[in-house]
Motif scaffolding. Structure first.
Motif, PDB file in Angstrom:
ATOM      1  N   TYR A  85       0.819  -1.212   0.000  1.00  0.00           N
ATOM      2  CA  TYR A  85       0.000   0.000   0.000  1.00  0.00           C
ATOM      3  C   TYR A  85       0.856   1.268   0.000  1.00  0.00           C
ATOM      4  O   TYR A  85       0.534   2.243  -0.677  1.00  0.00           O
ATOM      5  N   LEU A 142      -4.194   2.157  -6.722  1.00  0.00           N
ATOM      6  CA  LEU A 142      -3.820   2.978  -5.563  1.00  0.00           C
ATOM      7  C   LEU A 142      -3.244   4.330  -5.978  1.00  0.00           C
ATOM      8  O   LEU A 142      -2.324   4.855  -5.351  1.00  0.00           O
ATOM      9  N   ALA A 177      -4.828  -4.437   1.377  1.00  0.00           N
ATOM     10  CA  ALA A 177      -4.375  -3.112   0.946  1.00  0.00           C
ATOM     11  C   ALA A 177      -5.504  -2.362   0.240  1.00  0.00           C
ATOM     12  O   ALA A 177      -5.672  -1.152   0.440  1.00  0.00           O
ATOM     13  N   TYR A 181      -7.365   1.091   1.231  1.00  0.00           N
ATOM     14  CA  TYR A 181      -7.548   2.172   0.246  1.00  0.00           C
ATOM     15  C   TYR A 181      -8.982   2.691   0.293  1.00  0.00           C
ATOM     16  O   TYR A 181      -9.224   3.903   0.282  1.00  0.00           O
TER      17      TYR A 181
END
Length: 209
Positions: A85, A142, A177, A181
């Protein structure tokens, strides 16, 4: 939240129209954000020809070519979701080498790839100059909430169940992750356009109140 079903081909046309409607002599930096299971790269590729037909030059860049060296990515192991992440993508390099040069009044000189993660070394790619009015299509996961200067951000959203089903076994360790997010960034709230892709054959545009 209102959902408008749309065909994949009409989705591409609507996005291409929106991008091409920008000021003709200005660069347009477009993020196609989504987990690999949402296939943001496929949508980015599909936009290339329609944008060129609308008179816009296009440069395709993938965040996967801007990963940090293995010594940094794998400092806490190869399957650490928190490191995935925070430590995998070199956001500074994306800003410096790709997005920043397309700020108004800047050079337009962009580095299309930085790091070959397969061999863990720099790609040594040459710089390319994006002509004024050109479009950068950057795909990856991301990407939002990191201060990256996009002119249009498209988020391909998957429900938790669809994301789990469609994430390949060797990448399932990344699921926490993506949950983080959602919690910390809220890409559905941050993006300019949100497309639900639980079934890629039947996408839908999410219209927020």
């Amino acid at each position: 939240m209102d959902i408008r079903p749309i065909s994949p081909s009409l989705l591409v046309e609507e996005l291409a129209d929106r991008v091409a409607s920008a000021v003709p002599d200005s660069w347009v930096r477009v993020a196609l954000d989504g987990a690999p299971a949402a296939e943001p790269g496929r949508l980015a590729d599909a936009l290339v020809d329609p944008l060129r037909l609308r008179g816009r030059e296009v440069l395709r860049v993938s965040s996967g070519d801007f990963l940090r060296p293995a010594s940094l990515r794998f400092e806490y192991g190869r399957t650490d979701p928190d490191a995935f992440y925070t430590d995998w993508i070199d956001y500074g390099a994306l800003t410096r080498e790709v997005l920043g040069p397309l700020d108004p009044g800047h050079s337009g000189k962009v580095l299309p790839t930085l790091w070959d993660s397969a061999v863990d070394r720099a790609t040594r790619a040459p710089y390319v100059t994006v002509p004024r009015g050109g479009v950068l299509l950057l795909d990856g996961a991301l990407l939002l909430g990191q201060g990256l200067p996009f002119d249009l951000a498209v988020h391909l959203w998957l429900s938790p169940g669809a994301l789990s089903r469609r994430t390949a076994g060797e990448w399932r360790w990344t699921l926490p992750a993506y949950a983080r997010y959602e919690r910390e960034i809220g890409p559905v709230d941050v993006a300019d356009v949100v497309v639900r892709v639980d079934d890629p054959r039947h996408p839908a545009i999410v219209r927020r109140p």
